[in-house]
Design a protein around this motif. Structure first.
Motif, PDB file in Angstrom:
ATOM      1  N   PRO A 166       0.819  -1.203   0.000  1.00 15.32           N
ATOM      2  CA  PRO A 166       0.000   0.000   0.000  1.00 15.32           C
ATOM      3  C   PRO A 166       0.857   1.258   0.000  1.00 15.32           C
ATOM      4  N   SER A 167       0.300   2.320  -0.627  1.00 15.42           N
ATOM      5  CA  SER A 167       1.014   3.577  -0.654  1.00 15.42           C
ATOM      6  C   SER A 167       1.210   4.090   0.755  1.00 15.42           C
ATOM      7  N   PRO A 168       2.351   4.663   1.066  1.00 14.76           N
ATOM      8  CA  PRO A 168       2.539   5.241   2.386  1.00 14.76           C
ATOM      9  C   PRO A 168       1.622   6.439   2.551  1.00 14.76           C
ATOM     10  N   PRO A 169       1.197   6.723   3.783  1.00 10.73           N
ATOM     11  CA  PRO A 169       0.325   7.872   3.991  1.00 10.73           C
ATOM     12  C   PRO A 169       0.953   9.137   3.423  1.00 10.73           C
ATOM     13  N   ALA A 170       0.148   9.908   2.718  1.00 10.76           N
ATOM     14  CA  ALA A 170       0.625  11.158   2.159  1.00 10.76           C
ATOM     15  C   ALA A 170       0.122  12.315   3.015  1.00 10.76           C
ATOM     16  N   ASP A 171       0.859  13.388   3.051  1.00 12.69           N
ATOM     17  CA  ASP A 171       0.451  14.542   3.830  1.00 12.69           C
ATOM     18  C   ASP A 171      -0.907  15.043   3.367  1.00 12.69           C
ATOM     19  N   ALA A 172      -1.786  15.286   4.318  1.00 15.17           N
ATOM     20  CA  ALA A 172      -3.081  15.919   4.079  1.00 15.17           C
ATOM     21  C   ALA A 172      -4.023  15.085   3.211  1.00 15.17           C
ATOM     22  N   THR A 173      -3.796  13.784   3.083  1.00 16.22           N
ATOM     23  CA  THR A 173      -4.750  12.949   2.345  1.00 16.22           C
ATOM     24  C   THR A 173      -5.169  11.770   3.195  1.00 16.22           C
ATOM     25  N   ASP A 174      -6.434  11.395   3.074  1.00 16.65           N
ATOM     26  CA  ASP A 174      -6.955  10.232   3.777  1.00 16.65           C
ATOM     27  C   ASP A 174      -6.902   8.989   2.896  1.00 16.65           C
ATOM     28  N   CYS A 175      -6.883   9.190   1.582  1.00 16.40           N
ATOM     29  CA  CYS A 175      -6.835   8.062   0.658  1.00 16.40           C
ATOM     30  C   CYS A 175      -6.234   8.522  -0.664  1.00 16.40           C
ATOM     31  N   ASP A 176      -5.809   7.561  -1.444  1.00 15.35           N
ATOM     32  CA  ASP A 176      -5.355   7.892  -2.794  1.00 15.35           C
ATOM     33  C   ASP A 176      -6.540   8.160  -3.706  1.00 15.35           C
ATOM     34  N   VAL A 177      -7.575   7.310  -3.590  1.00 18.34           N
ATOM     35  CA  VAL A 177      -8.714   7.388  -4.510  1.00 18.34           C
ATOM     36  C   VAL A 177     -10.017   7.314  -3.729  1.00 18.34           C
ATOM     37  N   LEU A 178     -10.875   8.288  -3.962  1.00 19.12           N
ATOM     38  CA  LEU A 178     -12.235   8.277  -3.437  1.00 19.12           C
ATOM     39  C   LEU A 178     -13.167   7.900  -4.582  1.00 19.12           C
ATOM     40  N   ILE A 179     -13.955   6.840  -4.384  1.00 17.24           N
ATOM     41  CA  ILE A 179     -14.877   6.351  -5.413  1.00 17.24           C
ATOM     42  C   ILE A 179     -16.299   6.680  -4.994  1.00 17.24           C
ATOM     43  N   ILE A 180     -17.036   7.290  -5.903  1.00 20.75           N
ATOM     44  CA  ILE A 180     -18.432   7.642  -5.649  1.00 20.75           C
ATOM     45  C   ILE A 180     -19.317   6.614  -6.349  1.00 20.75           C
ATOM     46  N   GLY A 181     -20.053   5.829  -5.584  1.00 22.62           N
ATOM     47  CA  GLY A 181     -20.982   4.863  -6.171  1.00 22.62           C
ATOM     48  C   GLY A 181     -20.675   3.436  -5.784  1.00 22.62           C
ATOM     49  N   GLN A 209      -2.127   5.647 -13.859  1.00 24.37           N
ATOM     50  CA  GLN A 209      -1.332   6.506 -14.736  1.00 24.37           C
ATOM     51  C   GLN A 209      -1.473   7.973 -14.335  1.00 24.37           C
ATOM     52  N   MET A 210      -2.691   8.393 -13.993  1.00 20.90           N
ATOM     53  CA  MET A 210      -2.900   9.782 -13.581  1.00 20.90           C
ATOM     54  C   MET A 210      -2.197  10.093 -12.268  1.00 20.90           C
ATOM     55  N   LEU A 211      -2.025   9.057 -11.419  1.00 16.91           N
ATOM     56  CA  LEU A 211      -1.342   9.247 -10.140  1.00 16.91           C
ATOM     57  C   LEU A 211       0.164   8.986 -10.237  1.00 16.91           C
ATOM     58  N   GLY A 212       0.641   8.713 -11.440  1.00 19.37           N
ATOM     59  CA  GLY A 212       2.085   8.629 -11.644  1.00 19.37           C
ATOM     60  C   GLY A 212       2.693   7.254 -11.568  1.00 19.37           C
ATOM     61  N   GLN A 213       1.850   6.194 -11.501  1.00 20.27           N
ATOM     62  CA  GLN A 213       2.385   4.840 -11.486  1.00 20.27           C
ATOM     63  C   GLN A 213       1.579   3.991 -12.462  1.00 20.27           C
ATOM     64  N   ASP A 214       2.239   3.563 -13.528  1.00 14.69           N
ATOM     65  CA  ASP A 214       1.522   2.881 -14.587  1.00 14.69           C
ATOM     66  C   ASP A 214       1.350   1.397 -14.287  1.00 14.69           C
ATOM     67  N   ARG A 215       0.803   0.675 -15.269  1.00 15.44           N
ATOM     68  CA  ARG A 215       0.478  -0.742 -15.092  1.00 15.44           C
ATOM     69  C   ARG A 215       1.718  -1.594 -14.835  1.00 15.44           C
ATOM     70  N   ALA A 216       2.850  -1.190 -15.367  1.00 16.86           N
ATOM     71  CA  ALA A 216       4.071  -1.955 -15.124  1.00 16.86           C
ATOM     72  C   ALA A 216       4.458  -1.918 -13.654  1.00 16.86           C
ATOM     73  N   GLN A 217       4.172  -0.806 -12.993  1.00 23.78           N
ATOM     74  CA  GLN A 217       4.517  -0.667 -11.573  1.00 23.78           C
ATOM     75  C   GLN A 217       3.441  -1.252 -10.667  1.00 23.78           C
ATOM     76  N   ARG A 218       2.197  -1.160 -11.086  1.00 23.57           N
ATOM     77  CA  ARG A 218       1.072  -1.726 -10.315  1.00 23.57           C
ATOM     78  C   ARG A 218       0.238  -2.572 -11.267  1.00 23.57           C
TER      79      ARG A 218
END
Length: 538
Positions: free
Chosen positions: A17-32, A398-407
């Motif tokens: 899992p991504s390490p906690p980032a400053d001022a964020t509770d999650c990497d991705v918030l999904i609506i629905g 990809q938008m968060l800077g890590q493509d399919r090869a990395q994840r």
């Protein structure tokens, strides 16, 4: 804490899992919290992203529990030259069937030939394409049949003498959403039901969202937002999401099409389903349902009004479905035969087509990077949810800077919650039919729990798959299952639903986690709801 309150351990992810980032509770918030939102949450969490999903109602409350409940390529889409969509869906059929054989299984469909609708040569060409557009391992191909001797001909009018039979799959759609959400949670995602996103403010570095749920108001900071709100996807962008500069983020328009279904007492005794052709070129399915019933659908009608959640079947739809089915069955069907109805709203991309049936069922993923990342999901169908989720997770990464090869992608070949039956029946044998493996699993369940009534054992095996062991726990006799709140539904199962399946109301338990509501009287349904209110999950 009761035995069901222990949280499930997250599965090992391919990426930490991504390490906690400053001022964020999650990497991705999904609506629905429909099938697409839960599918994306599962895929992203499995790649190590910190994921939060919020659903304003219960999981699968709307479109995702109101389908015709088929895992299918969409035979009729071939007439609209949707070859890419059909191929993609056909490729997914067996992937899904293998991932959760307790809630999905192969089904044979019988199409009586009506020369007044489509000529036989056209049907043969369509079925040939359907058989060969994608590889099949366990599903048999199509063939012609003589309805005068085939078991499926018995309930039909004598004028239907010949027909065709082909393969697709069946799914318990609401439980598919549930099992996907359970898998997402097991991989670290936070899933919040009955929690509405009332505001999502975008900045260059991230999103600040306001969530209102049972525990009050909560502010969440996320690096990216996925809009998987289904019929509400457009209104989310127009009224809830706010850009840094105040401009609207809505670039697409949805065409909301209502599809309605009837449930009647069982119309035939065999295990095949029917696909009927109508004079208006639509098709109607008649499908074995819940042992004692037949499911009939669907319609395609433009939604009137601006509230997708209020969609209900109209009398004209009931009459239409009864009339179309009565064209084929010897015994006419009337509105008085209907025991239950449901309607769902398909969020289709508006392509200016005059015919709602002709609007594409394919999906579009729209990325917006004019600020913190935003991905909107437009359209889609339940059969392609896994592929949609995989594509969406690639795009978000990809938008968060890590493509399919990395994840890397991981869900192709992965089981859904309860779908791995190997501990009960041994390793999967290549080419073995999922429904045959399920029958072996039922026999193993009955052998391990001989004190369970055979009908109850089968129902629990269907609903929970390998998770039945978690449900039964240390019970060694029916008395250990607790009092029967309604016939065949005991306190232990209701507590399990509360603790592990987000159940809060009788409707959650009886119409989405199960379809027991069909089998119960109004008094029995009320008793289940009352028990849940008196024994809330803490």
């Amino acid at each position: 804490m009761n035995q069901y309150e222990k949280p499930e351990s997250p599965a090992v992810n391919a990426v930490s899992p991504s390490p906690p980032a400053d001022a964020t509770d999650c990497d991705v918030l999904i609506i629905g919290g429909g099938i697409n939102g839960c599918g994306i949450a599962r895929d992203l969490a499995g790649r190590g992203w910190r994921v939060m999903l919020c659903e304003k109602d219960d999981l699968a409350s709307h479109t995702s529990s109101s389908s015709t409940k088929l895992i299918h390529g969409g035979l009729r889409y071939l007439e609209y030259y949707e070859f890419a969509l059909v191929r993609k869906a056909l490729q997914e059929r067996e992937v899904l069937l293998k991932s959760a054989p307790h809630i999905m299984w192969p089904l044979r469909f019988v199409m009586p030939h009506d020369p007044s609708t489509r000529p036989a040569w056209m049907i043969r060409i369509g079925l040939f394409l359907y058989d060969h557009l994608a590889k099949r391992e366990v599903l048999p191909g199509s063939r012609g049949i003589d309805l005068r001797t085939h078991v499926a001909g018995k309930p039909l009018k004598p004028l239907f003498k010949r027909g065709f039979v082909y393969s697709d799959g069946w799914v318990d759609d609401a439980r598919l959403v549930l099992l996907t959400a359970i898998d997402a949670r097991a991989r670290g995602a936070e899933v919040l039901t009955r929690t509405r996103c009332t505001s999502a403010q975008r900045a260059a570095e991230g999103w600040t969202a306001t969530l209102e749920g049972p525990g009050g108001t909560r502010t969440v900071r996320a690096r990216a937002v996925v809009n998987a709100a289904g019929p509400w996807a457009e209104s989310f962008l127009r009224g809830v999401a706010h850009s840094a500069h105040g401009e609207s983020m809505a670039t697409k328009s949805l065409r909301l099409v209502k599809g309605s279904h009837l449930v009647v007492k069982r119309l035939f005794e065999h295990d095949h389903a029917y696909i009927f052709q109508s004079p208006d070129k639509r098709i109607i399915f008649a499908i074995p349902y819940q042992d004692d019933f037949t499911l009939i659908g669907t319609t395609d009608i433009e939604l009137q009004g601006d509230d997708p959640g209020a969609a209900k079947i109209g009398n004209d739809e009931i009459v239409y479905l009864c009339e179309q089915v009565s064209r084929y069955f010897e015994k006419p069907l009337t509105p008085a035969d209907v025991v239950w109805t449901y309607s769902g709203v398909r969020p289709l991309l508006d392509d200016a087509s005059g015919d709602p049936s002709a609007v594409t069922r394919d999906y579009l993923l729209e990325s917006n990077t004019a600020g913190a990342p935003l991905l909107s999901v437009w359209g889609g169908k339940i059969t392609t949810f896994r592929k949609l989720a995989e594509d969406a997770a690639d795009e978000v990464g990809q938008m968060l800077g890590q493509d399919r090869a990395q994840r890397p992608a991981w869900t192709d070949g992965a089981f859904l919650a309860g779908g791995d039956l190997s501990a009960w029946i041994g390793p999967h044998v290549k080419g073995a039919r999922p429904d045959a493996e399920f029958e072996r699993f039922v026999a193993a369940v009955q052998a391990r729990y001989p004190w369970l009534d055979a009908k109850l054992a089968r129902r629990l095996a269907r609903a929970y798959g390998a998770r039945i062991e978690e449900l039964i726990g240390d019970a060694t006799a029916m008395d250990d299952m607790g009092a029967a709140v309604a016939p065949g539904l005991h306190e232990r199962e209701l507590r399990f639903m509360q603790a592990r399946e987000w159940v809060q109301t009788g409707d959650d338990a009886l119409w989405r986690r199960s379809k027991l509501g069909l089998h119960y009287t109004s008094e029995q349904r009320a008793a289940v709801d009352a028990w849940l209110q008196v024994h809330p999950q803490h």
